[in-house]
Design an enzyme around this catalytic site. Structure first.
Site, PDB file in Angstrom:
ATOM      1  N   ASP A  28     -45.462 -13.177 -16.617  1.00  0.00           N
ATOM      2  CA  ASP A  28     -46.257 -13.062 -15.412  1.00  0.00           C
ATOM      3  C   ASP A  28     -47.235 -14.223 -15.390  1.00  0.00           C
ATOM      4  O   ASP A  28     -47.718 -14.668 -16.440  1.00  0.00           O
ATOM      5  CB  ASP A  28     -47.012 -11.736 -15.329  1.00  0.00           C
ATOM      6  CG  ASP A  28     -47.417 -11.425 -13.888  1.00  0.00           C
ATOM      7  OD1 ASP A  28     -46.611 -10.785 -13.177  1.00  0.00           O
ATOM      8  OD2 ASP A  28     -48.512 -11.838 -13.469  1.00  0.00           O
ATOM      9  N   ALA A  82     -45.536  -7.903 -14.368  1.00  0.00           N
ATOM     10  CA  ALA A  82     -46.714  -7.032 -14.234  1.00  0.00           C
ATOM     11  C   ALA A  82     -46.548  -6.067 -13.057  1.00  0.00           C
ATOM     12  O   ALA A  82     -45.962  -6.426 -12.040  1.00  0.00           O
ATOM     13  CB  ALA A  82     -47.965  -7.887 -14.056  1.00  0.00           C
ATOM     14  N   PRO A  83     -47.050  -4.838 -13.229  1.00  0.00           N
ATOM     15  CA  PRO A  83     -47.821  -4.289 -14.356  1.00  0.00           C
ATOM     16  C   PRO A  83     -46.985  -3.739 -15.502  1.00  0.00           C
ATOM     17  O   PRO A  83     -47.528  -3.155 -16.435  1.00  0.00           O
ATOM     18  CB  PRO A  83     -48.617  -3.176 -13.700  1.00  0.00           C
ATOM     19  CG  PRO A  83     -47.729  -2.682 -12.616  1.00  0.00           C
ATOM     20  CD  PRO A  83     -47.017  -3.887 -12.088  1.00  0.00           C
ATOM     21  N   GLY A  84     -45.668  -3.883 -15.442  1.00  0.00           N
ATOM     22  CA  GLY A  84     -44.843  -3.542 -16.587  1.00  0.00           C
ATOM     23  C   GLY A  84     -44.024  -2.274 -16.475  1.00  0.00           C
ATOM     24  O   GLY A  84     -43.369  -1.889 -17.441  1.00  0.00           O
ATOM     25  N   GLY A  85     -44.013  -1.633 -15.335  1.00  0.00           N
ATOM     26  CA  GLY A  85     -43.247  -0.400 -15.198  1.00  0.00           C
ATOM     27  C   GLY A  85     -41.758  -0.605 -15.390  1.00  0.00           C
ATOM     28  O   GLY A  85     -41.093   0.158 -16.113  1.00  0.00           O
ATOM     29  N   LYS A  86     -41.205  -1.632 -14.752  1.00  0.00           N
ATOM     30  CA  LYS A  86     -39.770  -1.895 -14.883  1.00  0.00           C
ATOM     31  C   LYS A  86     -39.443  -2.462 -16.263  1.00  0.00           C
ATOM     32  O   LYS A  86     -38.377  -2.178 -16.819  1.00  0.00           O
ATOM     33  CB  LYS A  86     -39.312  -2.828 -13.765  1.00  0.00           C
ATOM     34  CG  LYS A  86     -39.526  -2.260 -12.364  1.00  0.00           C
ATOM     35  CD  LYS A  86     -39.065  -3.238 -11.301  1.00  0.00           C
ATOM     36  CE  LYS A  86     -39.398  -2.748  -9.906  1.00  0.00           C
ATOM     37  NZ  LYS A  86     -40.871  -2.722  -9.645  1.00  0.00           N
ATOM     38  N   CYS A  92     -41.106 -11.480 -13.314  1.00  0.00           N
ATOM     39  CA  CYS A  92     -42.413 -11.238 -12.695  1.00  0.00           C
ATOM     40  C   CYS A  92     -42.803  -9.815 -13.066  1.00  0.00           C
ATOM     41  O   CYS A  92     -42.698  -8.894 -12.251  1.00  0.00           O
ATOM     42  CB  CYS A  92     -42.355 -11.432 -11.184  1.00  0.00           C
ATOM     43  SG  CYS A  92     -41.760 -13.056 -10.655  1.00  0.00           S
ATOM     44  N   ASP A 114     -45.518 -19.180 -15.189  1.00  0.00           N
ATOM     45  CA  ASP A 114     -44.890 -19.153 -13.868  1.00  0.00           C
ATOM     46  C   ASP A 114     -43.390 -19.212 -14.082  1.00  0.00           C
ATOM     47  O   ASP A 114     -42.866 -20.207 -14.588  1.00  0.00           O
ATOM     48  CB  ASP A 114     -45.382 -20.348 -13.047  1.00  0.00           C
ATOM     49  CG  ASP A 114     -44.768 -20.407 -11.652  1.00  0.00           C
ATOM     50  OD1 ASP A 114     -43.779 -19.687 -11.391  1.00  0.00           O
ATOM     51  OD2 ASP A 114     -45.267 -21.188 -10.828  1.00  0.00           O
ATOM     52  N   CYS A 172     -40.293  -5.267  -3.045  1.00  0.00           N
ATOM     53  CA  CYS A 172     -40.769  -4.018  -2.442  1.00  0.00           C
ATOM     54  C   CYS A 172     -41.111  -4.298  -0.981  1.00  0.00           C
ATOM     55  O   CYS A 172     -42.206  -4.030  -0.508  1.00  0.00           O
ATOM     56  CB  CYS A 172     -41.963  -3.437  -3.206  1.00  0.00           C
ATOM     57  SG  CYS A 172     -43.354  -4.559  -3.426  1.00  0.00           S
TER      58      CYS A 172
END
Length: 466
Positions: free
Chosen positions: A306, A286-290, A284, A332, A404
């Protein structure tokens, strides 16, 4: 009593060279529209996009503060107006009262958000006159606010007996935290009502954290190291003012989110037995930081999924800025047959959809958008994703489950239930909740950082080799 002598504040956005500062009334009108939208279930991010760019920084600062004080403000408005006002008038009244809330409670408002009380009353009335849906309520708003100035103590009497007014969170949220974290719930709620620090992740493929810290210091932005690649800034700055940001030298990412990539990769071999790169799924993304952090740490064969096409484009944009490459696919993650090629993954990051109850200090609208029933519904989604993805993990591989959230149903309880169902799953002690701000740590894999963490949960689940 309300401090009627406080000096009016001005934000940096109001002081741009050559630009006239927007009037508070103009900003209040836009703030009220955002507050009304949140009351009606709209995301604040979507609402702020509609605010003119020149006004957006100031409006965002104001509306964030209003939403952090909205519980008390709404309780006061109910006492000022026993009959509920029209939605547009109610939103404007709540916004003005919220901006008075700190002074009413005998506290000092944050820098840049300090206004003399009568200025707020006058500007709220002017804001009402700016729009047809509030103009006919201008006299009513004026009367309510002036009564608040006269009768502040009497109107506030007993308000703290109302959990929503006391803590500025929905009552169900307060009760769930009290049950989930009996030793920390009050500190967590208080932390949620303070803004989190701005934290950067330095792209180690381009520079070192210490070298970039020196660059920031030279630019007048002191920073404190955190984790392996992080820097907590002494003050927030626009990303356009960060040296090298557009060239991918750094990204904005909270210290809690920066734990994901090293937790997933720690102790795994650098390459597969066939000498190829590790095959990794960011389920999952987005937004792609990890996603980006994983690629900054290691050479990987990485697939980022995503379900939302627009959010996938954000992942691609982030990777381009950081000069990183991955396969990004709209899918998905739970519908495995639609996207999986049959080859097992060595590592899977499942940063699952959740209530986002751990990041409300950065997204103060979340607390007002969520409903009590959302917790169980999202926990069911998380369980479905865990069940769908576990068979895709190679023996000896690792899945990092993350949310989170600070609710146990989306963290500790979810991980414990999964381990009970799967005899081929093992967990080291790399699991636990991080609590927002300085509310405490219920995890064994993190140290205190300046300004504290966002609320998060991590569970590292290893699949037995046999």
């Amino acid at each position: 009593m309300l401090n009627k002598d406080a000096k009016p504040g001005r934000r940096a956005a109001d002081q741009a060279p050559g630009a006239a500062a927007p009037k508070l009334a103009q900003q209040l009108s836009l703030v009220a529209q955002c507050v009304r939208g949140v009351m009606q279930g709209q995301s604040l991010n979507d609402l702020l996009v509609e605010v003119p760019g020149r006004l957006r920084p100031g409006v965002q600062a104001l509306v964030f503060h209003v939403l952090r004080r909205q519980g008390r403000a709404r309780a006061l408005v109910r006492r000022l107006a026993p009959r509920r006002p029209a939605p547009a008038a109610e939103a404007l009244l709540v916004s003005a009262v919220a901006l008075m809330a700190d002074a009413l409670a005998g506290q000092e408002a944050p820098e840049g958000l300090r206004y003399e009380a009568h200025t707020l009353v006058n500007q709220a009335v002017e804001a009402a006159k700016r729009r047809p849906e509030t103009g006919r309520h201008a006299a009513f708003i004026n009367a309510c606010l002036r009564r608040l100035l006269r009768e502040a103590d009497a109107l506030q009497a007993g308000l703290d007996e109302d959990p929503e007014a006391r803590w500025n969170h929905p009552a169900w949220w307060v009760e769930r935290l009290r049950q989930d974290h009996p030793g920390h719930w009050q500190a967590m709620l208080e932390a949620n009502n303070r803004p989190g620090p701005m934290t950067l992740r330095v792209n180690r493929r381009q520079t070192s954290r210490d070298a970039y810290r020196e660059v920031l210091m030279a630019a007048g932005v002191p920073a404190t190291p955190v984790g392996e690649d992080g820097l907590v800034l002494a003050r927030a700055v626009p990303v356009g003012e960060l040296p090298g940001f557009e060239d991918g030298v750094c990204s904005v990412q909270d210290a809690a989110a920066q734990l994901a990539a090293p937790l997933l990769l720690e102790g795994l071999p650098a390459v597969r037995a066939d000498a190829g790169p590790l095959r990794v799924l960011d389920a999952c993304a987005a937004p792609g930081g990890k996603t980006a952090h994983l690629l900054e740490l290691a050479d990987l064969d990485l697939l980022a999924l995503d379900v939302d096409a627009q959010r996938c484009e954000r992942v691609r944009d982030n990777l381009r800025r950081l000069r990183l490459q991955a396969q990004v696919k709209v899918a998905d993650a739970g519908q495995v047959a639609d996207w999986w090629d049959g080859r097992p993954f060595d590592a899977i990051l499942l940063d699952a959809p959740c209530t986002a109850s751990g990041i409300v200090r950065r997204h103060p609208d979340i607390r007002w958008l969520r409903r009590a029933q959302d917790v169980a519904q999202l926990a069911a989604t998380q369980a479905r994703l865990l069940e769908a993805l576990w068979p895709l993990l190679a023996p000896g591989g690792r899945l990092l489950y993350a949310t989170c959230s600070v609710f146990r149903a989306e963290g500790q309880a979810q991980a414990e239930a999964f381990l009970a169902r799967h005899t081929d799953a093992r967990s080291d002690r790399r699991l636990g909740h991080l609590l927002p701000g300085n509310a405490g740590l219920v995890a064994d894999f993190a140290d205190n950082v300046p300004g504290g963490y966002d609320g998060f949960f991590y569970a590292r689940l290893d699949k037995t080799a046999s």
